[in-house]
Design a protein around this motif. Structure first.
Motif, PDB file in Angstrom:
ATOM      1  N   CYS A 138       7.806   5.082  -0.308  1.00  0.00           N
ATOM      2  CA  CYS A 138       6.627   5.728   0.267  1.00  0.00           C
ATOM      3  C   CYS A 138       6.853   7.237   0.394  1.00  0.00           C
ATOM      4  O   CYS A 138       5.981   8.044   0.070  1.00  0.00           O
ATOM      5  N   LEU A 172       4.875  -2.971  -2.950  1.00  0.00           N
ATOM      6  CA  LEU A 172       4.204  -4.270  -2.865  1.00  0.00           C
ATOM      7  C   LEU A 172       5.122  -5.395  -3.344  1.00  0.00           C
ATOM      8  O   LEU A 172       5.075  -6.514  -2.810  1.00  0.00           O
ATOM      9  N   ASP A 179       2.648  -3.519   8.098  1.00  0.00           N
ATOM     10  CA  ASP A 179       1.256  -3.360   7.678  1.00  0.00           C
ATOM     11  C   ASP A 179       0.950  -1.946   7.200  1.00  0.00           C
ATOM     12  O   ASP A 179       0.187  -1.748   6.250  1.00  0.00           O
ATOM     13  N   GLU A 180       1.547  -0.950   7.859  1.00  0.00           N
ATOM     14  CA  GLU A 180       1.284   0.440   7.476  1.00  0.00           C
ATOM     15  C   GLU A 180       1.784   0.720   6.058  1.00  0.00           C
ATOM     16  O   GLU A 180       1.089   1.356   5.254  1.00  0.00           O
ATOM     17  N   VAL A 182       2.251  -1.496   3.652  1.00  0.00           N
ATOM     18  CA  VAL A 182       1.448  -2.264   2.688  1.00  0.00           C
ATOM     19  C   VAL A 182       0.098  -1.594   2.476  1.00  0.00           C
ATOM     20  O   VAL A 182      -0.357  -1.435   1.329  1.00  0.00           O
ATOM     21  N   ARG A 183      -0.563  -1.194   3.549  1.00  0.00           N
ATOM     22  CA  ARG A 183      -1.862  -0.520   3.409  1.00  0.00           C
ATOM     23  C   ARG A 183      -1.720   0.778   2.632  1.00  0.00           C
ATOM     24  O   ARG A 183      -2.554   1.107   1.774  1.00  0.00           O
ATOM     25  N   GLY A 184      -0.665   1.525   2.919  1.00  0.00           N
ATOM     26  CA  GLY A 184      -0.436   2.768   2.191  1.00  0.00           C
ATOM     27  C   GLY A 184      -0.228   2.531   0.714  1.00  0.00           C
ATOM     28  O   GLY A 184      -0.722   3.287  -0.129  1.00  0.00           O
ATOM     29  N   LEU A 186      -1.370  -0.008  -1.043  1.00  0.00           N
ATOM     30  CA  LEU A 186      -2.652  -0.411  -1.639  1.00  0.00           C
ATOM     31  C   LEU A 186      -3.556   0.796  -1.859  1.00  0.00           C
ATOM     32  O   LEU A 186      -4.222   0.902  -2.907  1.00  0.00           O
ATOM     33  N   ARG A 187      -3.579   1.714  -0.894  1.00  0.00           N
ATOM     34  CA  ARG A 187      -4.371   2.937  -1.069  1.00  0.00           C
ATOM     35  C   ARG A 187      -3.833   3.772  -2.228  1.00  0.00           C
ATOM     36  O   ARG A 187      -4.610   4.330  -3.024  1.00  0.00           O
TER      37      ARG A 187
END
Length: 272
Positions: A138, A172, A179-180, A182-184, A186-187
């Protein structure tokens, strides 16, 4: 800069194990220091880690002191502590993780990836190691992108696009319980997909030239047919194809390129 406080203290979940019998004086100092560090009481943690280090030689004490310095942005001091821990035990996982996050904090997250990938390959089911690798990927995606005056991260090169795509995919794949992250991811994957879409710039000029080129080619072909000239027909086809190709090369752009060109003047920090 580190992504989260968890990146400093999360590694302490994997060790070291407690003693079988009555803890030594150094171990008691160490246990109090670790509890204080995880709770964010940095002054207390530093004091207790240093006490432990005066009565025993254990690389974990140096890792703890390094973590306090890392949390406070004292990267040179943190580096010295992690080096001493690794010199005492090159395989020490906490020291290796500490060093990886020092690289992240210094803006060198990409350099930390190979070592973390090796650690995860050795212990693929370890959720702590997978978390650190995902978090570092990330940071790689953040550090590679350019930044505008409004502190918005944007993709401005093909290398950045490929790096972000790889980072999103790897995060992924690691299937972390965060969750943060994973959401990042996906974005980020959606941003890459949107950036790969094709467009025209400037659209009006490109459309006009395309119509003109097609008309010219068709006119030449029709004229060749009317004059019964095979050569003129072939020339019309080839000329139209070449000119159309030049229009595509000159005016067709992927969405990330169009955006990068549009905001070029607002970039204050070029990416990698």
């Amino acid at each position: 800069m580190l992504r989260a406080w968890q990146d400093v203290v999360g590694k302490w979940q994997i060790g070291p194990a407690g003693p079988d019998g009555e803890p030594s004086e150094g171990r008691r100092y160490f246990d109090r220091a670790r509890s204080a560090l995880v709770a964010g009481r940095l002054d207390e943690a530093l004091e207790e880690f240093e006490r432990a280090a005066t009565v025993r030689e254990d690389p974990h004490d140096q890792v703890g002191i390094g973590d306090v310095h890392l949390a406070r942005g004292r990267w040179r001091l943190a580096a010295g502590c992690y080096r001493r821990a690794l010199a005492a035990d090159a395989a020490n996982q906490l020291a290796r993780l500490g060093w990886s996050q020092l690289l992240v904090a210094e803006g060198r997250a990409a350099e930390a990836i190979p070592e973390l990938e090796r650690m995860v390959a050795d212990r693929p089911d370890d959720p702590v190691l997978r978390y650190y690798l995902a978090s570092t990927w990330c940071s790689v995606a953040e550090q590679c992108r350019s930044q505008t005056a409004e502190e918005t991260l944007v993709i401005t090169s093909a290398h950045q696009l490929a790096t972000c795509e790889r980072a999103a995919r790897r995060i992924l794949e690691l299937d972390v319980d965060d969750d943060e992250l994973v959401r990042g991811a996906l974005r980020l994957r959606a941003e890459v997909a949107a950036g790969r879409r094709w467009g025209w710039a400037p659209e009006g000029v490109a459309l006009s030239l395309t119509v003109l080129v097609i008309s010219l080619g068709l006119t030449t072909v029709v004229a060749g047919g009317a004059l019964d000239s095979v050569g003129l027909v072939i020339a019309g086809v080839l000329t139209g194809a070449i000119l159309l190709g030049l229009v595509v090369l000159r005016f067709r752009r992927q969405a990330w390129q169009l955006r990068a060109e549009a905001i070029a003047r607002s970039i204050v920090k070029p990416g990698i």
